[in-house]
Design an enzyme around this catalytic site. Structure first.
Site, PDB file in Angstrom:
ATOM      1  CE  LYS A 121      -6.394 -32.057   0.188  1.00  0.00           C
ATOM      2  NZ  LYS A 121      -6.781 -30.622   0.393  1.00  0.00           N
ATOM      3  N   GLY A 179     -13.202 -33.546   8.531  1.00  0.00           N
ATOM      4  CA  GLY A 179     -13.760 -32.439   7.769  1.00  0.00           C
ATOM      5  C   GLY A 179     -15.273 -32.471   7.798  1.00  0.00           C
ATOM      6  CB  SER A 180     -17.726 -30.881   5.586  1.00  0.00           C
ATOM      7  OG  SER A 180     -17.333 -31.436   4.347  1.00  0.00           O
ATOM      8  CB  VAL A 201     -15.807 -33.933   2.152  1.00  0.00           C
ATOM      9  CG1 VAL A 201     -14.554 -34.627   1.645  1.00  0.00           C
ATOM     10  CG2 VAL A 201     -16.060 -32.650   1.356  1.00  0.00           C
ATOM     11  CD  GLU A 233     -14.083 -38.584  14.511  1.00  0.00           C
ATOM     12  OE1 GLU A 233     -15.018 -37.817  14.777  1.00  0.00           O
ATOM     13  OE2 GLU A 233     -14.046 -39.763  14.887  1.00  0.00           O
ATOM     14  CD  GLU A 263     -20.349 -28.169  11.052  1.00  0.00           C
ATOM     15  OE1 GLU A 263     -20.180 -28.569   9.891  1.00  0.00           O
ATOM     16  OE2 GLU A 263     -19.559 -28.440  11.990  1.00  0.00           O
TER      17      GLU A 263
END
Ligand code: NAP
Length: 499
Positions: free
Chosen positions: A176, A229-230, A233, A251, A387
């Site tokens: 995805k 990703g973040s 999530v 990660e 971040e």
């Protein structure tokens, strides 16, 4: 560029979403340029893709590992053939300067070459048993269907970091991609088809995280979720996978830093800090929003850093002289502006005001300028801990090596750290006391290579790094013991007598 109409790839067939809905992909450097569209997939599409991957698993896992590697080798050759076209698409779809678009594809190529080359390397281990007549082995077995969910910022390299080790080990994959870069994913999928992977081994469902991504995470036919990703999530995925007793490797983001010590070579320090802060417009997971500088050299460092940052050329990444392209989308711009505003509210001394760029052609893209400020560290600061994923940079003066390490560690993250020093005792202290997964001395905090593990600690990852280290996440290590004797003997002196 001719618009690309991406499709899902399920069981080797190009398919529209059952919803019939599509979403657009546009150029963040010029939002008037619609590059193409992709299917907005639903849980039904995800179900079809996972079913296809499940059905393909049994044959794929029994295909010889060397044969599986040959498909990946073929893919590597196709990536090499299409390198320039792919690089240009990366630049158009995610805004990176063309040199970075090219490096993204080269990294993908290296990953394919590395994984293909692994097939002739030793794969398991032979290990001694306590019993002379027993042979013991440690074997690796695939886990099943792997869902690879990826971000937009390395739209070609990161997918291959996770997909290729999964496939080599005999897993099948449902990919995805990010909704911001579906066309790069589509071009990659076309190369997988051309490379001849059997139907169902590699599947793609495009769409939004909240519907296609979420359905994938919750599908009972998925054995492993590999997410990049973040933090928000990734943390959610960790929790949802735990509820289902499903393995995940996540990660996530970082609040990285360059530490400039009092003996630093200032040429290297300024150069490394500029690359760490502004390459990819600060949109790398390893970008540094913080430059921690010993106060003895801080004024001179800051003067040179600000002077260099002011000269950075910002524009459309297709211009080879551009250093910083646009931010990816409106959300990215809002995040940057929010961080800048919060820094001012928290008492930052603003050195470069940053802001949206609206002159000429730049008005059509998500262009922003470097925002640079000086601020003493505070453990309750939002901007020094969270971040920004943009060219938002704090210069943080410190008075000692120990304080530099404390400040570095005082965030929820632990991904990338660079230290600039000429003194091996100092970098050794930093290495041993800072929390990170990717560390550098006299280099920027960016610059991964595929044959090294890539991942972080604390809020940056759950201990299953990507790239060369992903093999561990997508395989079970199996203990397998064979008795060559004519009677049963047990380890630990356990009696084997029945009567
Ligand atoms: P993101 O918003 O977390 O999205 C990553 C992927 O997750 C996208 O494909 C997204 O789909 C999908 N997703 C969103 N919600 C989901 C859900 N509920 N269930 C399943 N999937 C879902 O991250 P991003 O903005 O693309 O990328 C930037 C972030 O990635 C930064 O924090 C950066 O530091 C991090 N990053 C980390 C690494 C690393 O290796 N540590 C590398 C690169 C980037 P949509 O696109 O549709 O939202």
């Amino acid at each position: 560029m001719k618009p690309i109409e991406a499709l899902n790839l399920i069981r080797g067939q190009w398919q529209e979403s059952v919803s019939g809905n599509r979403f657009q992909s546009y150029n963040p450097a010029d939002t008037r340029e619609i590059l193409g569209t992709a299917p907005r997939s639903t849980p039904d599409d995800v179900d079809k893709a996972v079913t296809a991957a499940r059905e393909a698993f049994d044959t794929w896992r029994r295909t010889s590992r060397i044969k599986r590697g040959e498909y990946i080798d073929q893919l590597a050759q196709l990536i090499k053939r299409d390198l320039n076209a792919l690089a240009e698409l990366v630049t158009r779809e995610c805004g990176k300067p063309i040199n970075e678009g090219r490096a993204d594809v080269v990294e993908a190529l290296h990953m394919a070459q590395y994984v293909a080359g692994m097939v002739r390397m030793p794969h398991g281990e032979i290990i001694d048993s306590e019993i002379a007549e027993k042979d013991a082995y440690i074997l690796r077995k695939p886990k099943g269907v792997v869902a690879c969910i990826t971000p937009w910022n390395f739209p070609v390299a990161i997918p291959l970091w996770t997909i290729l080790p999964s496939l080599l080990e005999g897993n099948t994959v449902v990919f995805k991609p990010s909704e911001d870069t579906p066309l790069c994913a589509h071009r990659l999928a076309e190369l997988f088809v051309e490379a001849g992977f059997p139907p169902g081994v590699f599947n793609v469902v495009h769409g939004y995280g909240e519907d296609a991504g979420d359905a994938l995470v919750h599908h009972p036919g998925v054995d492993v979720v590999v997410f990049t990703g973040s933090y928000a999530v990734g943390r959610y995925i960790e929790q949802e996978c735990a509820k289902q007793h499903k393995f995940c490797a996540v990660e996530m983001g970082g609040k990285n830093a360059v530490i400039v010590l009092d003996d630093a070579n200032l040429d290297i320090a300024v150069h490394a800090a500029i690359l760490s802060a502004f390459k990819t417009s600060g949109q790398r997971c390893v970008s540094s929003n913080r430059i921690i500088v010993h106060e003895k050299i801080e004024p001179e460092f800051t003067r040179r850093f600000v002077e260099t940052a002011r000269m950075i050329k910002i524009g459309n990444g297709l211009d080879p002289d551009v250093f910083m392209g646009p931010l990816i989308n409106e959300q990215g711009v809002q995040k940057y502006l929010h961080h800048n505003q919060k820094a001012i509210e928290e008492g930052a001394e603003v050195l470069l005001p940053g802001g949206l760029l609206k002159e000429g052609e730049l008005q059509y893209g998500h262009f922003v300028a470097p925002f640079v400020y000086r601020m003493r560290h505070r453990s309750d600061s939002f901007v020094l801990r969270e971040e920004a994923f943009s060219p938002h940079v704090a210069i943080i003066p410190v008075s000692s090596l120990e304080e530099a390490v404390f400040v570095y560690n005082d965030t929820p993250y632990g991904l990338a750290m660079a230290v600039i020093t000429e003194d091996y005792r100092k970098w050794r202290y930093v290495r041993d006391n800072c929390e990170f997964g990717v560390g550098y001395v006299n280099l920027p905090s960016i610059g991964a290579e595929v044959h090294l593990p890539f991942g972080g600690v604390k809020g940056s990852g759950n201990g299953h790094p990507s790239a060369s280290a992903l093999f561990d996440a997508v395989t079970h290590k199996v203990a397998f013991t064979v008795n060559h004797g004519t009677e049963i003997k047990m380890a630990q002196g356990l009696s084997a007598k029945i009567r």
